[in-house]
Each structure stands twice: as C-alpha cells, then as structure tokens.
Design a protein around this motif. Structure first.
Motif, short mmCIF file in Angstrom:
data_model
loop_
_atom_site.label_atom_id
_atom_site.label_comp_id
_atom_site.label_asym_id
_atom_site.label_seq_id
_atom_site.Cartn_x
_atom_site.Cartn_y
_atom_site.Cartn_z
N GLY A 30 0.35 5.49 0.18
CA GLY A 30 -0.56 6.62 0.30
C GLY A 30 -0.18 7.76 -0.64
O GLY A 30 0.97 7.87 -1.07
N ARG A 63 -7.06 12.35 -2.71
CA ARG A 63 -6.17 11.69 -1.75
C ARG A 63 -6.62 10.26 -1.53
O ARG A 63 -7.76 9.91 -1.82
CB ARG A 63 -6.14 12.45 -0.42
N GLY A 64 -5.73 9.45 -1.01
CA GLY A 64 -6.09 8.07 -0.75
C GLY A 64 -4.87 7.17 -0.75
O GLY A 64 -3.80 7.57 -0.30
N ALA A 65 -5.06 5.94 -1.25
CA ALA A 65 -3.96 4.97 -1.25
C ALA A 65 -4.11 4.02 -2.43
O ALA A 65 -5.23 3.70 -2.84
CB ALA A 65 -3.94 4.19 0.05
N THR A 83 0.84 -1.19 0.00
CA THR A 83 0.00 0.00 0.00
C THR A 83 0.88 1.25 0.00
O THR A 83 1.86 1.31 0.73
CB THR A 83 -0.88 0.04 1.27
N ALA A 104 -1.48 12.10 -1.66
CA ALA A 104 -2.36 13.23 -1.33
C ALA A 104 -2.10 14.37 -2.28
O ALA A 104 -0.96 14.64 -2.67
CB ALA A 104 -2.12 13.68 0.11
#
Lengths: 185, 124
Positions: free
Chosen positions: A56, A63-65, A54, A58
């Motif tokens: 991340g 934004r998120g992963a 994973t 932004a």
C-alpha cells in the motif's frame, strides 16, 4: 473525491508508464530482461502455484496499492539468479515481497522527481493456486504484463487520484537518491 | 577477531545478500528482522562495529531504530549505513541527523557496500 474522468485517466496512464519503466529497470538491474507485452497480445497460460505481493501507499493526492503477481517457478528462477539457495515457501514469498518493495521504491522515486510524494507500507504476500486479486471498486486498473526468459510477470497499480492531484517539478534541493546510488555522510 | 556487522532487514533475501557480501570481506554477520530485534542483538553483542539497516520494517522501522539507539546511548563506536528502497531527502536528512553515516538505495552494488563497510570500520 475522484478527479474528473478525463484528468484521472490521463494521470493514471502517466503513472502506469512510470511503473512500466520502473519494472523493466528493476529487472534489468538484476541482469534479467523483461519486455512489456502488448495488452491485446495473447498471454502465455500461467498454471500451477502463483505468488502475489501487495504494498500500500498514500500521499496527499494519490493513494492505493501496487500489486505484482507471477508463478512460483518465476520466483524460484529469480532466487537462483540472486544467489539464494533457500527453497522454502517463506523464502519465495519474501523474495517477491522484496521485489514489490523495490518496485514501489522506484515508482516513488519517479513520482518524487515529478513533485509527488507518497509514503510506502510494508508488503504482504499470498501464494496459492487459482489466486485472484480483483481491482478496487471504481478503479479501472489493468494488469501490465511482461514476458522474458523466466516467464510472465504481472504488475498492477490500484491508484485513486484526488481532484488536486498534479505533477510538478521537484526542487533541486529535494532531489531524491536513486536506485543503486550510495551517499556517505 | 573479525569485525561484527549487524544486518537489519525484514527480508531474508536482503539479509542473505548483504551477509554474503560482507562475509566475503571478512566480516562476521549478525542478523535482525526489525529494529526491535536489533536493539536486543545490540545488547547481546556490544562489540558490533557496523550496522546495515533497512528503513521500512514492521514493529520498529529504521528511523525509529536510530532514535532508540540514540535515546539509549548504544551508538558509541558503531557506524550505521541505511540500506533501503527509500530515497526521499527528508528521510535521508533525518537519518543523518540521528547519526547514520551512509545511505544506499536498493538494489545495492556489492563492491560499493563492501568498500563502505571497510572504510567505516577502519575509521572507527
């Protein structure tokens, strides 16, 4: 605040399409052919140890992963393809982590071309049996599944869009350097 | 004596790939896992002539490493090539302004990296 459902869904589909392109291009660049599976198609059962990575990200309005997941067998074959003779669990985790990094780098490039800037974190990898990575609450992110001679490879983008999110045309002077390219000063 | 190259990347896979490529070209490889580790390796091996450096790394990233090298005046006679998944113009310009001589976006083509390494170390 999230965008209206329709706009957010449209943007999500567009960004997922970019992720599909980025995934096939990344593996193609390493001499590996992957084909996206029909979401409705039956998927080969993946048993045994799984590896997931994973990263991340932004930006102002996004934004998120990025999540990727595959079998340890797939990663082992990938390592052989890349000329690695490391057989440790750490090396397998490192390999998939680097692939998540390169994949998000390609997605970032595609977004930059569309006037969207994101900043990327460093990857985190997990390995084990019966691994589950539930999507973010309120984030309807489907797994995008790919198949090839090495096995099944899965990606997912857990992204949330602000109401201001929009694609634009990047200025020619802001055009990024693409994957595999070199620039000398 | 062969030319020393410092390869800075938090990924073992990338360090191995770069190391294999440059070793085949006659370079001696020293590895560092991030910018902070690299600063120590630079102190221990002042005869390093080329650095291949990632950008996104824990502890000290590649841009911070360039800043640190400049601040501590450790860059004399050393060429730096950034090897990263990033291609953003601002980052490229920032690295250039801090003295980097090249920018390569992963995955790299071994022949291009080797050619760049030979050119930069020949000119040093």
């Amino acid at each position: 605040m999230e965008q209206s459902t329709h706009a957010a869904t449209t943007h999500r589909i567009e960004v997922e399409d970019l992720l599909v392109e980025a995934t096939t291009a990344l593996f193609d660049a390493h001499g590996i052919s992957l084909v996206r599976l029909d979401p409705e198609a039956a998927v080969r059962v993946q048993s045994g140890t799984m590896v997931t990575s994973t990263v991340g990200f932004a930006g102002d309005d996004l934004r998120g992963a990025l999540v990727i997941s595959t079998s340890l067998d797939f990663v082992r074959r990938l390592q052989v393809q890349l000329g690695s003779d490391e057989s440790s669990i750490e090396a397998a985790s490192d390999t998939l982590g680097e692939f998540s990094n390169m994949l998000l780098g390609r997605l970032k490039y595609s977004l930059l071309l569309r006037g969207v800037t994101i900043f990327v974190a460093t990857p985190t990898t997990a390995l084990g049996e019966h691994l589950m990575v539930p999507p973010l609450t309120g984030c309807p992110s489907p797994w995008l599944r790919f198949d090839g001679e090495m096995g099944v490879f899965n990606t997912r983008l857990d992204a949330s869009f602000s109401p201001e999110f929009a694609f634009a045309t990047a200025s020619p002077r802001d055009l990024p350097v693409g994957a595999g390219e070199m620039m000398m000063f | 004596m062969s030319t020393k190259v410092l390869v800075i990347d938090d990924s073992l896979l990338v360090r191995q790939q770069v190391g294999r490529t440059l070793s085949a070209g006659g370079f001696t490889i020293i590895e560092a896992v991030d910018g902070a580790d690299a600063m120590q390796k630079l102190t221990a091996s002042p005869d390093i002539r080329l650095i291949v450096c990632d950008v996104n790394m824990p502890r000290m990233n590649g841009i911070q490493f360039l800043e640190s090298m400049k601040r501590e005046e450790k860059g004399a006679g050393i060429s730096v090539v950034m090897l990263t998944t990033e291609g953003q113009t601002e980052l490229v310009q920032r690295a250039k302004s801090l003295g980097a001589r090249g920018w390569i976006v992963k995955p790299f083509k071994p022949e291009l990296l080797l050619a760049a390494a030979k050119k930069l170390t020949a000119a040093a």
